[in-house]
Design an enzyme around this catalytic site. Structure first.
Site, PDB file in Angstrom:
ATOM      1  N   LYS A 172       0.787  -1.219  -0.133  1.00 13.73           N
ATOM      2  CA  LYS A 172       0.159   0.085  -0.030  1.00 13.73           C
ATOM      3  C   LYS A 172       0.928   1.200  -0.006  1.00 13.73           C
ATOM      4  O   LYS A 172       1.507   1.557   1.043  1.00 13.73           O
ATOM      5  CB  LYS A 172      -0.917   0.035   1.276  1.00 13.73           C
ATOM      6  CG  LYS A 172      -1.723   1.221   1.309  1.00 13.73           C
ATOM      7  CD  LYS A 172      -2.148   1.884   2.336  1.00 13.73           C
ATOM      8  CE  LYS A 172      -1.655   3.244   2.805  1.00 13.73           C
ATOM      9  NZ  LYS A 172      -1.883   3.995   1.889  1.00 13.73           N
ATOM     10  N   GLU A 247      10.202   2.112  10.637  1.00 14.50           N
ATOM     11  CA  GLU A 247      11.004   3.299  10.347  1.00 14.50           C
ATOM     12  C   GLU A 247      10.031   4.398  10.401  1.00 14.50           C
ATOM     13  O   GLU A 247       9.347   4.757   9.514  1.00 14.50           O
ATOM     14  CB  GLU A 247      11.801   3.337   8.919  1.00 14.50           C
ATOM     15  CG  GLU A 247      12.759   1.869   9.009  1.00 14.50           C
ATOM     16  CD  GLU A 247      13.830   2.086   9.849  1.00 14.50           C
ATOM     17  OE1 GLU A 247      14.112   3.107  10.489  1.00 14.50           O
ATOM     18  OE2 GLU A 247      14.499   1.055   9.962  1.00 14.50           O
ATOM     19  N   CYS A 281      13.739  11.710   6.595  1.00 11.83           N
ATOM     20  CA  CYS A 281      13.425  11.490   7.905  1.00 11.83           C
ATOM     21  C   CYS A 281      15.087  11.625   8.324  1.00 11.83           C
ATOM     22  O   CYS A 281      15.075  11.747   9.454  1.00 11.83           O
ATOM     23  CB  CYS A 281      13.114  10.186   7.987  1.00 11.83           C
ATOM     24  SG  CYS A 281      13.851   8.886   6.675  1.00 11.83           S
ATOM     25  N   GLU A 379       9.466  16.760  14.823  1.00 16.08           N
ATOM     26  CA  GLU A 379       9.831  16.720  13.673  1.00 16.08           C
ATOM     27  C   GLU A 379       8.952  17.791  12.849  1.00 16.08           C
ATOM     28  O   GLU A 379       7.814  17.707  12.780  1.00 16.08           O
ATOM     29  CB  GLU A 379       9.588  15.299  13.270  1.00 16.08           C
ATOM     30  CG  GLU A 379      10.291  15.020  11.746  1.00 16.08           C
ATOM     31  CD  GLU A 379      10.027  13.568  11.310  1.00 16.08           C
ATOM     32  OE1 GLU A 379       9.130  13.179  11.378  1.00 16.08           O
ATOM     33  OE2 GLU A 379      11.102  13.159  10.893  1.00 16.08           O
TER      34      GLU A 379
HETATM   35  P1  NDP Z   1       1.991   8.671   7.754  1.00 13.69           P
HETATM   36  O1  NDP Z   1       2.444   8.094   9.080  1.00 13.69           O
HETATM   37  O2  NDP Z   1       0.757   9.489   7.902  1.00 13.69           O
HETATM   38  O3  NDP Z   1       1.737   7.750   6.589  1.00 13.69           O
HETATM   39  C1  NDP Z   1       2.765   6.416   6.173  1.00 13.69           C
HETATM   40  C2  NDP Z   1       1.858   5.504   5.565  1.00 13.69           C
HETATM   41  O4  NDP Z   1       1.072   4.746   6.494  1.00 13.69           O
HETATM   42  C3  NDP Z   1       1.032   5.837   4.531  1.00 13.69           C
HETATM   43  O5  NDP Z   1       0.768   4.836   3.294  1.00 13.69           O
HETATM   44  C4  NDP Z   1      -0.490   6.006   5.275  1.00 13.69           C
HETATM   45  O6  NDP Z   1      -1.549   5.854   4.506  1.00 13.69           O
HETATM   46  C5  NDP Z   1      -0.381   4.830   6.065  1.00 13.69           C
HETATM   47  N1  NDP Z   1      -1.431   4.956   7.201  1.00 13.69           N
HETATM   48  C6  NDP Z   1      -1.805   6.038   7.859  1.00 13.69           C
HETATM   49  N2  NDP Z   1      -3.013   5.697   8.652  1.00 13.69           N
HETATM   50  C7  NDP Z   1      -2.866   4.365   8.772  1.00 13.69           C
HETATM   51  C8  NDP Z   1      -3.312   3.323   9.820  1.00 13.69           C
HETATM   52  N3  NDP Z   1      -4.198   3.532  10.586  1.00 13.69           N
HETATM   53  N4  NDP Z   1      -2.989   1.976   9.443  1.00 13.69           N
HETATM   54  C9  NDP Z   1      -1.881   1.644   8.366  1.00 13.69           C
HETATM   55  N5  NDP Z   1      -1.524   2.382   7.639  1.00 13.69           N
HETATM   56  C10 NDP Z   1      -1.932   3.884   7.639  1.00 13.69           C
HETATM   57  O7  NDP Z   1       3.302   9.316   7.168  1.00 13.69           O
HETATM   58  P2  NDP Z   1       3.621  10.209   6.028  1.00 13.69           P
HETATM   59  O8  NDP Z   1       3.467   9.363   4.824  1.00 13.69           O
HETATM   60  O9  NDP Z   1       2.698  11.581   6.219  1.00 13.69           O
HETATM   61  O10 NDP Z   1       5.145  10.306   6.025  1.00 13.69           O
HETATM   62  C11 NDP Z   1       5.868  11.724   6.804  1.00 13.69           C
HETATM   63  C12 NDP Z   1       6.302  10.941   7.953  1.00 13.69           C
HETATM   64  O11 NDP Z   1       6.961   9.616   7.709  1.00 13.69           O
HETATM   65  C13 NDP Z   1       7.107  11.881   8.518  1.00 13.69           C
HETATM   66  O12 NDP Z   1       6.928  11.876   9.961  1.00 13.69           O
HETATM   67  C14 NDP Z   1       8.657  11.128   8.464  1.00 13.69           C
HETATM   68  O13 NDP Z   1       9.731  11.268   9.577  1.00 13.69           O
HETATM   69  C15 NDP Z   1       8.107   9.578   8.533  1.00 13.69           C
HETATM   70  N6  NDP Z   1       9.274   8.976   7.566  1.00 13.69           N
HETATM   71  C16 NDP Z   1      10.308   8.193   8.149  1.00 13.69           C
HETATM   72  C17 NDP Z   1      11.081   7.560   7.516  1.00 13.69           C
HETATM   73  C18 NDP Z   1      12.221   6.669   7.963  1.00 13.69           C
HETATM   74  O14 NDP Z   1      12.716   5.828   7.137  1.00 13.69           O
HETATM   75  N7  NDP Z   1      12.631   6.777   9.032  1.00 13.69           N
HETATM   76  C19 NDP Z   1      11.284   7.915   5.747  1.00 13.69           C
HETATM   77  C20 NDP Z   1      10.106   8.566   5.315  1.00 13.69           C
HETATM   78  C21 NDP Z   1       9.435   9.105   6.441  1.00 13.69           C
HETATM   79  P3  NDP Z   1      -2.105   7.478   3.829  1.00 13.69           P
HETATM   80  O15 NDP Z   1      -1.279   7.599   2.552  1.00 13.69           O
HETATM   81  O16 NDP Z   1      -3.600   7.167   3.511  1.00 13.69           O
HETATM   82  O17 NDP Z   1      -1.944   8.478   4.707  1.00 13.69           O
END
Ligand code: NDP
Length: 478
Positions: A172, A247, A281, A379
């Site tokens: 997803k 992550e 990140c 962040e």
């Molecule tokens: P989110 O946590 O909002 O979303 C990440 C993924 O999880 C998306 O595909 C999202 O779907 C999905 N998701 C949201 N809610 C649920 C749920 N209840 N159950 C299962 N899946 C769910 O993060 P963002 O996409 O907004 O990314 C930004 C964040 O990610 C930042 O805080 C950043 O720090 C972190 N990040 C960390 C990295 C690392 O490797 N440490 C790398 C990249 C980003 P949907 O698209 O529908 O919201």
């Protein structure tokens, strides 16, 4: 109806509900209509993966090598085109986007090789007449949930090891940027994957993500995203007995010592804080600078920031592309306001008007900050960094570690003594010396400590810790 369908059990499956994917640099540029999977679609994808798992789990390393290697070659051959799509859907500059697409290709090449490099162990038993064999097997069905900021690299670094080690996949992608994952799945299908081995379900986290996390037929979840979502997922995985790898975020320090080479430090901080619009990140968000170099450093940073051109990512003159969407832009602007209300002075951080309607923001540097301010604890995930002045190395190290995160930590110094000490004592999964905190190799482990990560590392040969399960067999051959 969508231009881009989900891929379930070897079929492209349309949906009446769609998401419109827009270019953040030009909101009139529609990249496509992408199918939104329902919970039933997600269950069908999980069932298909379950059915395909026994055969794919017993496929030969050569079969897996051939498919992953073909996919890697196809990505590399198309990296300019995929990079352009990535720049249009996420907003990083074309050069960064082509680099990310190339990295995805290299990841598939690396894991093609990993499929061939698997070994086991033969250990003498402590009991007479027995031998012990330690081998690795696939975990089974793996659910992959990815964020918007690396639309092709993160799906690649989860799909490639999952398949290389014999798992079936349901992925997803982030709802905001499904196009690159769609292209990646198409490339893998064309490379010869059988039905059910890889399934794509695009749509909302609250529907598709939840269905994956709660399903008893999914054996493991690998997630990259925010801390809040990650922690909630971990609890649900625990409740359903799944293996889980998270992550999450970072609040990465870059320490700049008096003896640093100033131009090296400034370039590392400009790149680490602001490139990819700061939406990494691993971004350097806390610049911890000792007092002897502080004023010269700030002056050089502000001068260098004035040379950064914010613009359309497809324009070769652009250094910083747009913020990914209006929600993230509001979050960035809110933190700039918070910085001022906490007493910081902010350089830059103005909205930029261009010929197209998009989310353009000048990089922002907050100075005169201290480590307890909200801007240094939370962040931001935008082109925003702050400078914290400290007395000496000891105070710098203390503040670098004074955070709930632990992804990357950097130091700019010419002192072997301080560099060696920092490498050992920085509480982070990755340490960078005289290079930006962001920007990593594809063949070595990636991940952090504390609130940044949970579970085994991603990437490199360490990826097998998550994507395989260990079996110990006792054999009496007598
Ligand atoms: P989110 O946590 O909002 O979303 C990440 C993924 O999880 C998306 O595909 C999202 O779907 C999905 N998701 C949201 N809610 C649920 C749920 N209840 N159950 C299962 N899946 C769910 O993060 P963002 O996409 O907004 O990314 C930004 C964040 O990610 C930042 O805080 C950043 O720090 C972190 N990040 C960390 C990295 C690392 O490797 N440490 C790398 C990249 C980003 P949907 O698209 O529908 O919201």
């Amino acid at each position: 109806m969508s231009n881009y369908a989900n891929y379930i059990n070897g079929q492209w499956v349309d949906s009446s509900k769609t998401t419109r994917n827009l270019n953040p640099a030009d909101l009139s540029d529609v990249i496509g209509e992408f199918a939104q999977a329902s919970e039933q679609d997600t269950q069908a994808a999980i069932a298909a993966a379950r059915d395909a798992a026994p055969a794919w789990g017993l496929s030969t390393p050569q079969q897996r090598f051939d498919i992953l290697d073909r996919a890697g070659s196809a990505i590399l051959a198309r990296k300019e085109e995929l990079g352009k799509l990535l720049a249009r859907e996420e907003g990083k500059t074309l050069a960064e986007a082509i680099g990310e697409a190339g990295r995805a290709g290299q990841i598939f090449k690396f894991f093609a090789g990993e499929a061939l490099r698997q070994t086991g162990e033969l250990v003498p038993s402590v009991r007479p007449g027995l031998t012990v064999e330690i081998t690795r097997e696939p975990v089974g069905v793996v659910g992959l949930i990815t964020p918007w900021n690396f639309p092709i690299a993160i799906p690649a670094w989860k799909i490639a090891p999952a398949l290389a080690f014999g798992n079936c996949v349901v992925i997803k992608p982030a709802d905001l940027v499904p196009a690159c994952t769609w292209e990646l799945v198409k490339i893998l299908v064309d490379a010869g994957l059988s039905a059910g081995v890889l399934n794509l379900v695009m749509g909302r986290g609250s529907v598709v993500g939840e269905a994956l996390v709660n399903s008893p037929d999914v054996d493991a979840i690998s997630f990259t995203g925010s801390v809040g979502t990650g922690r909630a997922i971990a609890q649900k995985c625990m409740a359903t007995g799944k293996k889980v790898q998270l992550e999450m975020g970072g609040k990465n320090p870059m320490v700049v010592l008096d003896d640093a080479d100033l131009p090296t430090a400034v370039e590392a901080c400009i790149n680490g804080a602001f490139y990819s619009t700061g939406q990494r990140c691993t971004a350097s968000s806390r610049l911890i600078v000792t007092e002897g170099i502080h004023d010269r450093f700030v002056e050089a940073m502000v001068a260098r920031m004035k040379q950064l051109r914010v613009g359309n990512p497809l324009d070769s003159e652009t250094h910083i592309g747009p913020v990914v969407d209006d929600k993230q832009l509001k979050q960035d602007l809110d933190y700039i306001d918070i910085a001022r209300s906490e007493g910081a002075t902010v350089h830059g951080g103005e909205l930029v008007e261009l010929g197209t309607k998009g989310h353009f923001l000048q990089p922002a540097l907050a100075v005169d900050t201290h480590n307890d301010m909200r801007i240094n604890r939370e962040e931001v995930f935008g082109p925003f960094a702050s400078v914290i002045k400290v007395k000496d190395y000891d105070e710098a190290l203390k503040l670098a570690n004074d955070t709930e995160f632990g992804l990357a930590a950097g130091i700019c110094s010419t002192s072997l003594k301080y560099v060696q000490h920092f490498k050992r004592h920085a509480q982070a999964g990755m340490v960078m010396v005289n290079v930006p905190t962001a920007g990593v190799d594809y063949h070595v482990p990636f991940g952090g400590r504390k609130g940044s990560s949970h579970g085994p590392r991603e990437q490199g040969s360490y990826a097998k810790e998550f994507y395989t399960t260990v079996k110990t067999a006792y054999v009496n051959a007598g």
